[in-house]
Design a protein around this motif. Structure first.
Motif, PDB file in Angstrom:
ATOM      1  N   ARG A  27      74.176  63.459  59.488  1.00  0.00           N
ATOM      2  CA  ARG A  27      75.440  62.998  60.063  1.00  0.00           C
ATOM      3  C   ARG A  27      75.665  63.456  61.508  1.00  0.00           C
ATOM      4  NH1 ARG A  27      78.521  60.314  57.590  1.00  0.00           N
ATOM      5  NH2 ARG A  27      80.458  60.627  56.594  1.00  0.00           N
ATOM      6  N   PRO A  28      75.290  64.675  61.890  1.00  0.00           N
ATOM      7  CA  PRO A  28      75.474  65.054  63.303  1.00  0.00           C
ATOM      8  C   PRO A  28      74.695  64.167  64.282  1.00  0.00           C
ATOM      9  CG  PRO A  28      75.181  67.018  61.967  1.00  0.00           C
ATOM     10  CD  PRO A  28      74.893  65.830  61.076  1.00  0.00           C
ATOM     11  N   LEU A  29      73.650  63.503  63.812  1.00  0.00           N
ATOM     12  CA  LEU A  29      72.865  62.622  64.683  1.00  0.00           C
ATOM     13  C   LEU A  29      73.636  61.368  65.082  1.00  0.00           C
ATOM     14  CD1 LEU A  29      69.500  62.733  62.693  1.00  0.00           C
ATOM     15  CD2 LEU A  29      70.131  64.096  64.701  1.00  0.00           C
ATOM     16  N   LEU A  30      74.703  61.075  64.369  1.00  0.00           N
ATOM     17  CA  LEU A  30      75.458  59.837  64.596  1.00  0.00           C
ATOM     18  C   LEU A  30      76.506  59.963  65.688  1.00  0.00           C
ATOM     19  CD1 LEU A  30      75.978  58.712  60.894  1.00  0.00           C
ATOM     20  CD2 LEU A  30      74.027  58.348  62.408  1.00  0.00           C
ATOM     21  N   GLN A  31      76.612  61.127  66.298  1.00  0.00           N
ATOM     22  CA  GLN A  31      77.580  61.312  67.375  1.00  0.00           C
ATOM     23  C   GLN A  31      77.282  60.330  68.498  1.00  0.00           C
ATOM     24  OE1 GLN A  31      80.253  63.296  67.001  1.00  0.00           O
ATOM     25  NE2 GLN A  31      79.391  63.591  64.968  1.00  0.00           N
ATOM     26  N   PRO A  32      78.339  59.826  69.152  1.00  0.00           N
ATOM     27  CA  PRO A  32      78.099  58.894  70.265  1.00  0.00           C
ATOM     28  C   PRO A  32      77.148  59.513  71.286  1.00  0.00           C
ATOM     29  CG  PRO A  32      80.423  58.989  69.738  1.00  0.00           C
ATOM     30  CD  PRO A  32      79.753  60.077  68.933  1.00  0.00           C
ATOM     31  N   GLY A  33      76.277  58.676  71.773  1.00  0.00           N
ATOM     32  CA  GLY A  33      75.294  59.114  72.748  1.00  0.00           C
ATOM     33  C   GLY A  33      74.817  57.913  73.524  1.00  0.00           C
ATOM     34  N   ALA A  34      73.656  58.041  74.076  1.00  0.00           N
ATOM     35  CA  ALA A  34      73.097  56.972  74.908  1.00  0.00           C
ATOM     36  C   ALA A  34      72.337  55.968  74.042  1.00  0.00           C
ATOM     37  CB  ALA A  34      72.188  57.578  75.967  1.00  0.00           C
ATOM     38  N   TRP A  35      72.982  55.512  72.976  1.00  0.00           N
ATOM     39  CA  TRP A  35      72.325  54.529  72.124  1.00  0.00           C
ATOM     40  C   TRP A  35      73.322  53.486  71.655  1.00  0.00           C
ATOM     41  CZ3 TRP A  35      74.154  54.370  67.064  1.00  0.00           C
ATOM     42  CH2 TRP A  35      74.809  55.512  66.595  1.00  0.00           C
ATOM     43  N   ARG A  36      72.807  52.274  71.562  1.00  0.00           N
ATOM     44  CA  ARG A  36      73.568  51.170  70.975  1.00  0.00           C
ATOM     45  C   ARG A  36      73.079  50.925  69.554  1.00  0.00           C
ATOM     46  NH1 ARG A  36      72.237  46.461  70.282  1.00  0.00           N
ATOM     47  NH2 ARG A  36      73.687  44.920  69.572  1.00  0.00           N
ATOM     48  N   ARG A  37      71.762  51.109  69.356  1.00  0.00           N
ATOM     49  CA  ARG A  37      71.198  50.998  68.009  1.00  0.00           C
ATOM     50  C   ARG A  37      70.284  52.200  67.790  1.00  0.00           C
ATOM     51  NH1 ARG A  37      68.617  45.962  67.695  1.00  0.00           N
ATOM     52  NH2 ARG A  37      70.620  45.055  67.112  1.00  0.00           N
ATOM     53  N   LEU A  38      70.611  52.971  66.782  1.00  0.00           N
ATOM     54  CA  LEU A  38      69.869  54.177  66.435  1.00  0.00           C
ATOM     55  C   LEU A  38      69.099  53.917  65.154  1.00  0.00           C
ATOM     56  CD1 LEU A  38      69.296  57.254  66.773  1.00  0.00           C
ATOM     57  CD2 LEU A  38      71.369  57.655  65.402  1.00  0.00           C
ATOM     58  N   GLY A  39      67.812  54.211  65.166  1.00  0.00           N
ATOM     59  CA  GLY A  39      66.982  54.072  63.971  1.00  0.00           C
ATOM     60  C   GLY A  39      66.670  55.435  63.387  1.00  0.00           C
ATOM     61  N   LEU A  40      66.879  55.581  62.087  1.00  0.00           N
ATOM     62  CA  LEU A  40      66.564  56.812  61.379  1.00  0.00           C
ATOM     63  C   LEU A  40      65.532  56.497  60.303  1.00  0.00           C
ATOM     64  CD1 LEU A  40      70.142  58.333  60.823  1.00  0.00           C
ATOM     65  CD2 LEU A  40      68.586  58.667  62.768  1.00  0.00           C
ATOM     66  N   VAL A  41      64.386  57.168  60.347  1.00  0.00           N
ATOM     67  CA  VAL A  41      63.334  56.987  59.350  1.00  0.00           C
ATOM     68  C   VAL A  41      63.371  58.195  58.425  1.00  0.00           C
ATOM     69  CG1 VAL A  41      60.862  56.693  58.953  1.00  0.00           C
ATOM     70  CG2 VAL A  41      61.916  55.731  61.019  1.00  0.00           C
ATOM     71  N   GLY A  42      63.550  57.922  57.136  1.00  0.00           N
ATOM     72  CA  GLY A  42      63.665  59.045  56.215  1.00  0.00           C
ATOM     73  C   GLY A  42      63.355  58.669  54.782  1.00  0.00           C
ATOM     74  N   HIS A  43      64.121  59.258  53.874  1.00  0.00           N
ATOM     75  CA  HIS A  43      63.787  59.271  52.453  1.00  0.00           C
ATOM     76  C   HIS A  43      64.986  58.890  51.593  1.00  0.00           C
ATOM     77  CE1 HIS A  43      60.292  61.582  53.854  1.00  0.00           C
ATOM     78  NE2 HIS A  43      61.169  62.177  54.650  1.00  0.00           N
ATOM     79  N   GLU A  44      64.670  58.524  50.373  1.00  0.00           N
ATOM     80  CA  GLU A  44      65.688  58.322  49.350  1.00  0.00           C
ATOM     81  C   GLU A  44      65.732  59.589  48.496  1.00  0.00           C
ATOM     82  OE1 GLU A  44      68.044  55.837  48.085  1.00  0.00           O
ATOM     83  OE2 GLU A  44      67.851  55.614  50.253  1.00  0.00           O
ATOM     84  N   PRO A  45      66.869  59.967  48.001  1.00  0.00           N
ATOM     85  CA  PRO A  45      68.131  59.241  48.022  1.00  0.00           C
ATOM     86  C   PRO A  45      68.986  59.499  49.273  1.00  0.00           C
ATOM     87  CG  PRO A  45      68.407  61.187  46.678  1.00  0.00           C
ATOM     88  CD  PRO A  45      66.958  61.186  47.153  1.00  0.00           C
ATOM     89  N   ASP A  46      68.479  60.292  50.198  1.00  0.00           N
ATOM     90  CA  ASP A  46      69.291  60.716  51.342  1.00  0.00           C
ATOM     91  C   ASP A  46      69.816  59.558  52.184  1.00  0.00           C
ATOM     92  OD1 ASP A  46      68.901  63.464  50.701  1.00  0.00           O
ATOM     93  OD2 ASP A  46      66.930  63.363  51.646  1.00  0.00           O
ATOM     94  N   LEU A  47      68.953  58.589  52.526  1.00  0.00           N
ATOM     95  CA  LEU A  47      69.409  57.472  53.353  1.00  0.00           C
ATOM     96  C   LEU A  47      70.439  56.627  52.617  1.00  0.00           C
ATOM     97  CD1 LEU A  47      66.095  56.324  55.081  1.00  0.00           C
ATOM     98  CD2 LEU A  47      67.942  57.710  56.057  1.00  0.00           C
ATOM     99  N   GLY A  48      70.214  56.401  51.329  1.00  0.00           N
ATOM    100  CA  GLY A  48      71.182  55.648  50.536  1.00  0.00           C
ATOM    101  C   GLY A  48      72.511  56.354  50.443  1.00  0.00           C
ATOM    102  N   HIS A  49      72.480  57.678  50.290  1.00  0.00           N
ATOM    103  CA  HIS A  49      73.725  58.452  50.246  1.00  0.00           C
ATOM    104  C   HIS A  49      74.454  58.391  51.585  1.00  0.00           C
ATOM    105  CE1 HIS A  49      73.259  59.969  46.229  1.00  0.00           C
ATOM    106  NE2 HIS A  49      72.118  60.577  46.513  1.00  0.00           N
ATOM    107  N   LEU A  50      73.705  58.476  52.686  1.00  0.00           N
ATOM    108  CA  LEU A  50      74.319  58.380  54.009  1.00  0.00           C
ATOM    109  C   LEU A  50      74.991  57.020  54.177  1.00  0.00           C
ATOM    110  CD1 LEU A  50      74.879  59.411  56.887  1.00  0.00           C
ATOM    111  CD2 LEU A  50      72.605  58.553  57.522  1.00  0.00           C
ATOM    112  N   ALA A  51      74.277  55.952  53.840  1.00  0.00           N
ATOM    113  CA  ALA A  51      74.840  54.602  53.958  1.00  0.00           C
ATOM    114  C   ALA A  51      76.078  54.458  53.082  1.00  0.00           C
ATOM    115  CB  ALA A  51      73.790  53.557  53.577  1.00  0.00           C
TER     116      ALA A  51
END
Length: 163
Positions: free
Chosen positions: A90-114
Motif C-alpha cells: 500500500r505505501p507504493l500507491l502514494q502519488p508520484g511520478a506515475w500515471r500507471r503503476l504496474g506491480l508484479v507479485g503473488h496471490e493472495p496478496d494482489l487479490g487482497h490489495l485489489a
C-alpha cells in the motif's frame, strides 16, 4: 487527485514447490515463460504500458517483470521487497511520478490489495497465474477497470494473427 491506474500482474506458471528449493528461488517453467511472454506482448499491444513497474524479489516475479520489459510494457523495473508474499504494498500507491503503476507479485496478496482498494471482502478478486487486474484510482475512490485471465489475453493475441 488526478486519476491514475494500477496494473496488478501475478507472476506466471512456476516450478512446483520442492523441499530442496527455497520458495524464493522457484523459477517460471518453460511453459510459464511462453505464456507470460504472450500475455506481456498483448498487454503492450493493448497500450497498458506502465510508467513504473515494480516486482516482488522472488525469482518467478522478477522473471515475469523481465518478460514485461522485453515486450515493451515498461522501460525497466525495480525490485520492491514489499511485494514479496505477506508484504504490504500500500505505501507504493502514494502519488508520484506515475500515471500507471504496474506491480508484479503473488496471490493472495494482489487479490487482497485489489479487494481492499475496491471495498469488497478479501478473497472476492483473485488473479490467475499471469493474470491482471486494472484499477483506476481517483478522488472518488477506486474503480475496477479489468480483471483478465491469461487465457483471454493469449486468445486475443492468437485471433489477431488469424487472417
Amino acid at each position: 487527485m488526478a486519476e491514475r491506474e494500477l496494473l496488478l500482474w501475478r507472476h506466471g506458471l512456476a516450478e512446483e514447490r520442492h523441499p530442496d528449493l527455497p520458495d524464493s528461488a522457484r523459477a517460471l517453467t518453460p511453459e510459464g515463460i511462453r505464456r507470460t511472454a504472450a500475455v506481456a506482448e498483448q498487454l503492450h499491444r493493448l497500450q497498458l504500458d506502465c510508467d513504473q513497474l515494480l516486482s516482488s524479489p522472488l525469482r518467478r516475479a522478477v522473471q515475469t517483470a523481465e518478460l514485461g520489459v522485453a515486450a515493451g510494457l515498461a522501460a525497466g523495473f525495480v525490485v520492491e521487497a514489499s511485494l514479496a508474499p505477506g508484504g504490504d504494498p500500500r505505501p507504493l500507491l502514494q502519488p508520484g511520478a506515475w500515471r500507471r503503476l504496474g506491480l508484479v507479485g503473488h496471490e493472495p496478496d494482489l487479490g487482497h490489495l485489489a479487494s481492499s482498494l475496491l471495498g469488497v471482502p478479501a478473497g472476492t478478486l483473485t488473479l490467475r497465474k499471469a493474470g491482471i487486474v486494472m484499477i483506476r484510482l481517483g478522488a472518488a475512490g477506486a474503480r475496477l477497470e479489468a480483471l483478465i485471465g491469461p487465457r483471454l489475453l493469449r486468445l486475443r493475441q492468437s485471433s489477431r494473427r488469424s487472417p
